[in-house]
Enzyme design. Sequence first.
Site, mmCIF file in Angstrom:
data_model
loop_
_atom_site.group_PDB
_atom_site.id
_atom_site.type_symbol
_atom_site.label_atom_id
_atom_site.label_comp_id
_atom_site.label_asym_id
_atom_site.label_seq_id
_atom_site.Cartn_x
_atom_site.Cartn_y
_atom_site.Cartn_z
ATOM 1 N N LYS A 29 29.398 -16.507 81.768
ATOM 2 C CA LYS A 29 28.635 -17.740 81.921
ATOM 3 C C LYS A 29 28.131 -18.227 80.562
ATOM 4 O O LYS A 29 28.303 -19.397 80.210
ATOM 5 C CB LYS A 29 27.457 -17.504 82.883
ATOM 6 C CG LYS A 29 26.724 -18.781 83.250
ATOM 7 C CD LYS A 29 25.433 -18.474 83.989
ATOM 8 C CE LYS A 29 25.593 -18.363 85.475
ATOM 9 N NZ LYS A 29 25.711 -19.670 86.139
ATOM 10 N N ARG A 99 19.310 -16.697 84.674
ATOM 11 C CA ARG A 99 20.449 -16.217 85.458
ATOM 12 C C ARG A 99 21.182 -15.090 84.752
ATOM 13 O O ARG A 99 21.227 -15.052 83.532
ATOM 14 C CB ARG A 99 21.472 -17.333 85.685
ATOM 15 C CG ARG A 99 20.965 -18.543 86.402
ATOM 16 C CD ARG A 99 22.084 -19.579 86.366
ATOM 17 N NE ARG A 99 21.577 -20.917 86.562
ATOM 18 C CZ ARG A 99 21.668 -21.573 87.719
ATOM 19 N NH1 ARG A 99 22.253 -21.023 88.751
ATOM 20 N NH2 ARG A 99 21.183 -22.785 87.830
ATOM 21 N N GLY A 108 27.026 -13.665 93.127
ATOM 22 C CA GLY A 108 25.928 -13.333 94.033
ATOM 23 C C GLY A 108 25.437 -11.895 93.956
ATOM 24 O O GLY A 108 24.585 -11.487 94.734
ATOM 25 N N MET A 110 23.968 -10.323 91.330
ATOM 26 C CA MET A 110 22.756 -10.053 90.549
ATOM 27 C C MET A 110 21.757 -11.180 90.757
ATOM 28 O O MET A 110 22.008 -12.130 91.467
ATOM 29 C CB MET A 110 23.120 -9.889 89.087
ATOM 30 C CG MET A 110 23.773 -8.548 88.820
ATOM 31 S SD MET A 110 24.222 -8.378 87.129
ATOM 32 C CE MET A 110 25.476 -9.601 86.944
ATOM 33 N N ARG A 355 34.200 -21.719 84.729
ATOM 34 C CA ARG A 355 34.851 -20.413 84.574
ATOM 35 C C ARG A 355 36.236 -20.528 85.206
ATOM 36 O O ARG A 355 36.485 -21.460 85.975
ATOM 37 C CB ARG A 355 34.052 -19.305 85.246
ATOM 38 C CG ARG A 355 33.838 -19.549 86.724
ATOM 39 C CD ARG A 355 32.935 -18.503 87.339
ATOM 40 N NE ARG A 355 32.579 -18.920 88.698
ATOM 41 C CZ ARG A 355 31.637 -18.374 89.411
ATOM 42 N NH1 ARG A 355 30.918 -17.396 88.941
ATOM 43 N NH2 ARG A 355 31.386 -18.795 90.629
ATOM 44 N N HIS A 471 29.742 -17.843 100.464
ATOM 45 C CA HIS A 471 29.947 -16.472 100.013
ATOM 46 C C HIS A 471 31.174 -15.859 100.689
ATOM 47 O O HIS A 471 32.053 -15.286 100.048
ATOM 48 C CB HIS A 471 28.693 -15.646 100.321
ATOM 49 C CG HIS A 471 28.806 -14.214 99.918
ATOM 50 N ND1 HIS A 471 29.201 -13.235 100.795
ATOM 51 C CD2 HIS A 471 28.613 -13.604 98.722
ATOM 52 C CE1 HIS A 471 29.221 -12.079 100.153
ATOM 53 N NE2 HIS A 471 28.861 -12.273 98.899
ATOM 54 N N SER A 780 66.024 10.717 89.002
ATOM 55 C CA SER A 780 65.066 9.797 89.615
ATOM 56 C C SER A 780 63.741 10.538 89.688
ATOM 57 O O SER A 780 63.655 11.620 90.269
ATOM 58 C CB SER A 780 65.544 9.397 91.010
ATOM 59 O OG SER A 780 64.594 8.540 91.594
ATOM 60 N N CYS A 847 61.135 6.756 91.833
ATOM 61 C CA CYS A 847 61.148 6.388 93.252
ATOM 62 C C CYS A 847 59.903 6.873 93.992
ATOM 63 O O CYS A 847 59.790 6.732 95.192
ATOM 64 C CB CYS A 847 62.405 6.893 93.938
ATOM 65 S SG CYS A 847 62.508 8.688 93.979
ATOM 66 N N TYR A 867 65.359 1.577 86.071
ATOM 67 C CA TYR A 867 64.896 0.840 87.252
ATOM 68 C C TYR A 867 63.669 1.508 87.856
ATOM 69 O O TYR A 867 63.362 2.667 87.569
ATOM 70 C CB TYR A 867 66.002 0.751 88.320
ATOM 71 C CG TYR A 867 66.359 2.079 88.956
ATOM 72 C CD1 TYR A 867 65.655 2.540 90.074
ATOM 73 C CD2 TYR A 867 67.380 2.877 88.442
ATOM 74 C CE1 TYR A 867 65.967 3.771 90.648
ATOM 75 C CE2 TYR A 867 67.690 4.094 89.005
ATOM 76 C CZ TYR A 867 66.984 4.537 90.112
ATOM 77 O OH TYR A 867 67.267 5.749 90.682
#
Length: 895
Positions: A29, A99, A108, A110, A355, A471, A780, A847, A867
């Site tokens: 902020k 704030r 919300g 803090m 933000r 919220h 693998s 895998c 892969y």
Amino acid sequence: MASQAKWVYGFGDGSAEGRADMKNLLGGKGANLAEMSNLGLPVPPGFTITTEVCTYFYDNGKTYPPELKDQVAAAVARIEASVGARFGEPANPLLVSVRSGARASMPGMMDTVLNLGLNDTTAEGLAKRSGDPRFAYDSYRRFIQMYGNVVLGVDHHHFEEILEHAKRDRGIDLDTDMKAEDWQAVIKDYKKMVESELGRPFPQDVQEQLWGAIGAVFGSWMNQRAITYRRLHEIPASWGTAVNVQAMVFGNMGQDCATGVAFTRNPSTGENKFYGEYLVNAQGEDVVAGIRTPQHLTIAGKVANKSDLPAMEEVMPEVFAQLDAVRLKLERHYRDMQDIEFTVQQGKLYMLQTRTGKRTAAAALKIAVDMAEEGLVDRREAIKRIDPASLDQLLHPTLDPKANKTVIARGLPASPGAASGKVVFTADEAEQLSGRGEAVILCRVETSPEDIHGMHAARGILTTRGGMTSHAAVVARGMGRACVAGAGELRIDHKTQTISVRNVTIKAGEMLTIDGSTGEVMLGEVPTVQPELSGDFATLMGWADEIRRMKVRTNAETPLDARTARRFGAEGIGLCRTEHMFFDPERILAVREMILAEDEAGRRAALAKIEPMQRRDFVELFSIMKGLPVTIRLLDPPLHEFLPTSEEDMAEVAKAAGQDVPKVRQRALQLHEANPMLGHRGCRLGVSYPEIYEMQARAIFEAAAEVQKSSGETVTPEVMIPLVGTKRELDILKAVIDRVAGEVQQSSGVKFDYLVGTMIELPRAALRAAEIAESAEFFSFGTNDLTQTTLGISRDDAASFLPEYQRQGIFEQDPFVTLDQEGVGELVRLAAERGRKTRADIKLGICGEHGGDPASVHFCETVGLDYVSCSPYRVPIARLAAAQAAISKERTARD
Ligand code: PEP
Ligand code: MG
């Protein structure tokens, strides 16, 4: 050195001491308020106390650095000079907001205090100066309430009771009908109550108020809500929060005032349209709190949401035009969708926050693709913008359009996806029931930060009050939970534990379905359909495919899984667990018969039943994969997963094998293992009973020959031996496979290529990789077992203590989900190197479950695996993660 430390950064009036890239120090902020000031946007002046003060505070017994007092005083003086008012001055008081603002957004979680600087005399001064006593006393009572609760710890309900009484005595329903004198009376009662609760009066000294609020914000960094939120979002406690003190501007000074929140693009769909909500004559948190139903910013938004309340575009066209210009400026500057907060005071616009906006996965894709096409970002940046894990939201089923559904109510489509579950009314119940494996829908009037653990546990969230930025909506979108918000027709009755609408009543524990994409609420469980990969999703995946180096295969053994994976772009099968092909009741019987057979003849008889089924399965898989590589792992059944336990199952096996029950029981007992995960499984079974692998090899090669003959497509099966620890094991079994391959080529008259390789899932195999690679044509990495065996933690028993290990920070993540790069990863790296030394072109893949985990996929890129293979629904996630890994490797190579 310490005397020069800078703990406070000012902003406002078209300049600032901070910048957007100073988030670590100023919090999100604070850094963005500074950036907006530098951009010349109308930001009320203020200052940020840095996150370093928070760290200092907790490191020094909750005290502040000695220089802080003077730096804050100087910063307050700058605000005073800027707005032409003085903090605590009766005739012309400056009011401020205090704030929190951490590095990462924690909505919300803090504390916040508004209207700070009001006391008995300044309130009177504000009344005179504004010419609006009602506004002044309303602000003062809000302040006492907020400060009393947040800073002094007086429970909410004390304030609510006084307010309710005051309204009832006067026959008033709405706060807005309260007059100045009514608020004055409430203020008196509030102060009396606070004094009797705390044994001291409500502070009248504005400096005491300010430091009390600063302390409360720093203190709230360690409140339970914030701690839980940090745990869920992997935010370290060491980051700390900053505190922002800023001159108040008022959205509640009359009809030419307003306050609102907006997104520069639609956060649900990603559409490039301004999207937001506002309230006339309201203050700060009113919009987000969902107390009044907000109005839309734009006419288009109003129409789309069938609202009859006027849009800001209509009510305040000039301010709206300014705000729209700010929107474009911010987007061009930040090159990303922004979430903004603003206030209009007597027709003048003020920006309070910007933000990066949270968005659904679908919106993230659209925004990334659109911004790349608009030239705001390049394709690589677009790819980097998407959190691979968030794609999961798009890969979930949606409601079957053909299904019957009984829609009982409609709310706002707050977070997409369809979800069914049992109705619960509290977050704790949601957590308890889901802990028992039940799907739940959490139904609340509205949610608050105290509910997040339940929201996390629930499949979906339904609220009866609040808007798209309430919220519930914001948090659900962030968590990827389906959410329908503000379904106002529904009534929740906590006493009777029901939710009802007109003549329909649903009790706690009954099934309910919500569709967060349409806002519909439906009775019972409505069937769903599989998602498609199309539109922006497909476009971005295409871009990712052009960039990634690693291939992405799937772990699949059923035709359904194989087809799903192909639709999601899998480039072959990296792991076909053949034992999983026997889970259905008819087949498991044959496997049990084989396992329990006393001798080779008995086993061969059972295997003869299994072989044709296996061949059919492989024919189908090869056909679906149309020439793509298919790795088939020979049988690896941890015995405890297959042995019959009930009398009924034993009787069935006995009958099928033509034996008597006691004999079967005895054999099952004989085979019982103390530690089946480390027991007679994997290639050990093949070494003891080669006829099993012989049957499987035959089924594989006959299927390959058949498909190659009928389709003309080249089929190259990759036969994989599990749980190898020594080269000798591999050699013994490879000889069987090579022999069968020769026999099948001979009998079928079809020549086919095949590879024989091994899983690397034991530390010994990793260490001896150089020698194993003499026989293995591919490795693998079976990182499920490799994690189990490296850490010495049983896969089956880990759940009982791993959460505690994570809580204590011994493991940051569950090592069975995200590869332990330092330990297990070291073995992978070493085995890859040693394997390649022996056989330069050895094929390397992974895998284990980690093949679909973005952080682990990154690791695989750094090791240079060929892969990754993962479950079908993770294929798009792995494709994107592989592209991002390739991009960051390019970057490292460049730097
Ligand atoms: C592994 O161990 O990582 C693996 C893929 O095999 P399974 O999970 O079947 O043991
Ligand atoms: Mg394994």
